[in-house]
Scaffold this motif. Sequence first.
Motif, PDB file in Angstrom:
ATOM      1  N   SER A 167       0.535  -1.262   0.096  1.00 44.07           N
ATOM      2  CA  SER A 167      -0.090   0.123  -0.073  1.00 44.07           C
ATOM      3  C   SER A 167       1.186   1.004   0.212  1.00 44.07           C
ATOM      4  CB  SER A 167      -1.017   0.317   1.395  1.00 44.07           C
ATOM      5  OG  SER A 167      -1.556   1.145   1.365  1.00 44.07           O
TER       6      SER A 167
ATOM      7  N   ARG B 205      -0.659   4.207   0.705  1.00 49.67           N
ATOM      8  CA  ARG B 205      -0.623   4.893   2.119  1.00 49.67           C
ATOM      9  C   ARG B 205      -0.160   4.215   3.173  1.00 49.67           C
ATOM     10  NH1 ARG B 205      -6.197   4.042   4.320  1.00 49.67           N
ATOM     11  NH2 ARG B 205      -6.165   6.512   5.987  1.00 49.67           N
ATOM     12  N   GLN B 206       0.388   4.846   4.820  1.00 51.87           N
ATOM     13  CA  GLN B 206       0.848   4.255   5.549  1.00 51.87           C
ATOM     14  C   GLN B 206       0.239   4.841   7.069  1.00 51.87           C
ATOM     15  OE1 GLN B 206       4.380   2.295   5.462  1.00 51.87           O
ATOM     16  NE2 GLN B 206       2.563   1.579   3.736  1.00 51.87           N
TER      17      GLN B 206
ATOM     18  N   GLN C  31      -6.684  -3.505  10.591  1.00 52.90           N
ATOM     19  CA  GLN C  31      -5.883  -2.536   8.553  1.00 52.90           C
ATOM     20  C   GLN C  31      -7.504  -2.417   8.037  1.00 52.90           C
ATOM     21  OE1 GLN C  31      -4.576  -6.250   7.290  1.00 52.90           O
ATOM     22  NE2 GLN C  31      -4.253  -5.080   4.656  1.00 52.90           N
ATOM     23  N   GLU C  32      -8.380  -2.652   8.838  1.00 55.24           N
ATOM     24  CA  GLU C  32     -10.042  -3.117   8.185  1.00 55.24           C
ATOM     25  C   GLU C  32     -10.339  -1.668   8.151  1.00 55.24           C
ATOM     26  OE1 GLU C  32     -14.546  -5.062   8.410  1.00 55.24           O
ATOM     27  OE2 GLU C  32     -13.123  -5.449  10.480  1.00 55.24           O
TER      28      GLU C  32
ATOM     29  N   PHE D   8      -8.320   1.001   8.924  1.00 49.91           N
ATOM     30  CA  PHE D   8      -7.186   1.797   8.410  1.00 49.91           C
ATOM     31  C   PHE D   8      -7.764   2.241   6.311  1.00 49.91           C
ATOM     32  CE2 PHE D   8      -3.108   2.170   5.707  1.00 49.91           C
ATOM     33  CZ  PHE D   8      -3.070   3.056   6.115  1.00 49.91           C
ATOM     34  N   GLU D   9      -8.132   0.835   5.885  1.00 48.94           N
ATOM     35  CA  GLU D   9      -8.010   0.981   4.836  1.00 48.94           C
ATOM     36  C   GLU D   9      -9.787   0.871   4.196  1.00 48.94           C
ATOM     37  OE1 GLU D   9      -6.697  -2.962   3.300  1.00 48.94           O
ATOM     38  OE2 GLU D   9      -5.171  -2.141   3.383  1.00 48.94           O
ATOM     39  N   ASN D  10     -10.734   1.004   5.179  1.00 52.08           N
ATOM     40  CA  ASN D  10     -12.177   1.584   5.302  1.00 52.08           C
ATOM     41  C   ASN D  10     -12.356   2.793   5.536  1.00 52.08           C
ATOM     42  OD1 ASN D  10     -13.616  -0.670   3.526  1.00 52.08           O
ATOM     43  ND2 ASN D  10     -12.081  -1.569   5.254  1.00 52.08           N
TER      44      ASN D  10
ATOM     45  N   ASP E  56      -6.427   7.296  10.577  1.00 51.15           N
ATOM     46  CA  ASP E  56      -5.123   7.229   9.556  1.00 51.15           C
ATOM     47  C   ASP E  56      -3.571   6.939  11.301  1.00 51.15           C
ATOM     48  OD1 ASP E  56      -5.744   8.581   7.397  1.00 51.15           O
ATOM     49  OD2 ASP E  56      -6.900  10.155   8.355  1.00 51.15           O
TER      50      ASP E  56
ATOM     51  N   ARG F  29       2.417  -6.710   5.471  1.00 56.26           N
ATOM     52  CA  ARG F  29       0.927  -6.494   4.762  1.00 56.26           C
ATOM     53  C   ARG F  29       1.336  -4.972   4.357  1.00 56.26           C
ATOM     54  NH1 ARG F  29      -3.591  -7.853   8.330  1.00 56.26           N
ATOM     55  NH2 ARG F  29      -2.589 -10.612   8.583  1.00 56.26           N
TER      56      ARG F  29
ATOM     57  N   ILE G 290       1.475  -1.617   5.996  1.00 56.84           N
ATOM     58  CA  ILE G 290       1.036  -0.692   5.379  1.00 56.84           C
ATOM     59  C   ILE G 290       1.554  -0.812   6.882  1.00 56.84           C
ATOM     60  CG2 ILE G 290      -1.315  -1.306   4.963  1.00 56.84           C
ATOM     61  CD1 ILE G 290      -2.552  -2.501   7.964  1.00 56.84           C
TER      62      ILE G 290
END
Length: 450
Positions: free
Chosen positions: A2, A4-5, A381-382, A384-386, A390, A417, A419
């Motif tokens: 990804s 975006r971190q 992760q869920e 963060f990615e949705n 941040d 992963r 991220i």
Amino acid sequence: MSKRQLSLGAFFMLPGQHAGAWHDPSTKRENLWNPGYLAELARTAEKGKFDLIFVADGVSAGYTSRAFEYGARVTQFEPLTMFSYLAAVTEKIGFVATASTTYNEPFNLARQFASLDHLSKGRAGWNVVTSTGEEAARNFGKRDQDWPHHLRYERAHEFLDIVKKLWDSWEDDAILYDQEKGVFLDKRKVHRVNYEGRHLSVGGPLNIGRPPQGYPVIVQAGSSEAGRELAARTAEVVFTAWQTLEEAQAFYRDVKGRLAKYGRSPDELKIMPGVFPIIGRTEEEARAKKKYLEELVPLQVGVERLSFQLGVDLSRYDVDGPLPQLPPLEEINGNKSRFELIRNMAEREHLTIRQLIGRVITGRGHWEILGTPEQIADQLQEWFENGAADVFNVMPPVFPESLNEFVELVIPILQERGIFRKEYEGSTLREHLGLERPVNQFARQTVAQN
């Protein structure tokens, strides 16, 4: 990988976030005020490549409560003093100290944070809060006067405006230090503030040069309507508490959606929910840890803590029954957002007072996640990615064990992963968080005039 971190904060509340942490045999009395122990924890967080260490603060000890007698976090170092020490024993990690706009003065606070930013070479951040309570008021000579919610936020807006002006009162190149000509500074680049507001009045300039970061990173903790507006106008990170992905997403959209009217873009504000992780080799082990922690806290202490959060005395009610009728939100003078979060959680999940206590004595209303390291990473992760976070402010239940577990077991999974960083790429807190260094407002005015 990804692009975006994810960013991470380590919330230091010793001996642990859980109200019963001091009862755990792994914690030691001698570590209450042990600088060497603090240094060890800070280095562990830096080893894990955390962006920052976050410290809460209060302006009273809670002397009148049963929680005081029980010893649930009633004594701690003053954050700015503590971080001045930790800055000398670490290299990269940032430091976010909580300080109230209600019971401080802008000049002193601006000077203290500027000093920390210089001493740490650009790693300071300020968590802006307002304060309430009769005990706090009396500690600052206000007798029985307690600030109403709307006035606290009026003062906070003025306070932040002044502090930023004070940090800008010295332009970056104001100090010439020309030994040959005998010229120390360019006085044209040192500015008086001359602020006159409803609540505050400051002349300036500050008596220390502009901080290395321009401004220490501005963090704001408050999710009420007034808190959201203050964040949209002034903050760069918002520390918040939510229980569900849907709630967190709605808050994320709402606050970032307010930025445009202040001429700001969504990337200029990071959303940082608190997260209380209980980690086990198996899910069953994690659940056993949770049960063990809950049993460390006497029921009457839990009742009082929940009563404090809601502003309602619950000691008269059956703990195995529901919450009583609560006052409307507009009558709450304390933490409005936390009141609303707890009330909504109780209604949504049909929790009894006893069950609600189990939630409040853990993460104090923050998101509790439980499971194996992989399950913990999945949940982070869920969100963060949705569009829900941040940054996560990680709230270890018991120090040092819980912090060690997160660093050794969860962070490697996030790194694998793609991220979360494997190494620091910058040296300042702004660089860690991907925030721009602010332009000096006085220098900007000079350029505009020319």
